[in-house]
Design an enzyme around this catalytic site. Sequence first.
Site, PDB file in Angstrom:
ATOM      1  N   SER A 272     -55.805 -24.456  43.143  1.00 52.91           N
ATOM      2  CA  SER A 272     -54.997 -24.590  44.186  1.00 52.91           C
ATOM      3  C   SER A 272     -56.294 -24.713  45.434  1.00 52.91           C
ATOM      4  CB  SER A 272     -53.972 -23.199  44.634  1.00 52.91           C
ATOM      5  OG  SER A 272     -53.380 -23.159  44.908  1.00 52.91           O
TER       6      SER A 272
ATOM      7  N   HIS B  92     -59.462 -21.976  59.669  1.00 57.14           N
ATOM      8  CA  HIS B  92     -59.025 -22.095  61.071  1.00 57.14           C
ATOM      9  C   HIS B  92     -59.650 -21.111  61.885  1.00 57.14           C
ATOM     10  CE1 HIS B  92     -55.565 -24.835  59.345  1.00 57.14           C
ATOM     11  NE2 HIS B  92     -55.287 -23.926  58.578  1.00 57.14           N
TER      12      HIS B  92
ATOM     13  N   CYS C 238     -55.013 -19.912  40.871  1.00 58.90           N
ATOM     14  CA  CYS C 238     -53.973 -19.974  40.328  1.00 58.90           C
ATOM     15  C   CYS C 238     -54.397 -20.182  38.069  1.00 58.90           C
ATOM     16  CB  CYS C 238     -52.773 -20.971  39.823  1.00 58.90           C
ATOM     17  SG  CYS C 238     -52.400 -21.796  40.821  1.00 58.90           S
TER      18      CYS C 238
END
Length: 124
Positions: A63, A68, A83
């Site tokens: 995944s 940020h 996953c």
Amino acid sequence: MDTMGRHVISELWGCDFDKLNDIDFIEKTFVDAALKSGAEIREVAFHKFAPQGVSGVVIISESHLTIHTFPEHGYASIDVYTCGHLDPTIAADYIAEMLGAQTRETIELPRGMRPIEVKKAQAL
């Protein structure tokens, strides 16, 4: 209950300004975090904003990891979604430690547990 994945979302506060603003440090931290969790890295992309801040993603076979940063607030938002058998908390814990987070708020969401049936409300 079986899930397709686990998604850790962390709010990191009280982080070091210089670390949050250093694209090379952030990228290395995220690559190292992915590897420490046992992930297979596919793509790496990071961007430095002016006058400050970094955003980036490490795409893994399992995944992704994203960040940020808002150095002026000592804040970073991170997502670690895995996953299969990988534990996303390994990467999330490492990232928080490397950024020197003084406060960390984290939630973990199971992903892909089957569709949820939403029924329309009946008028009284």
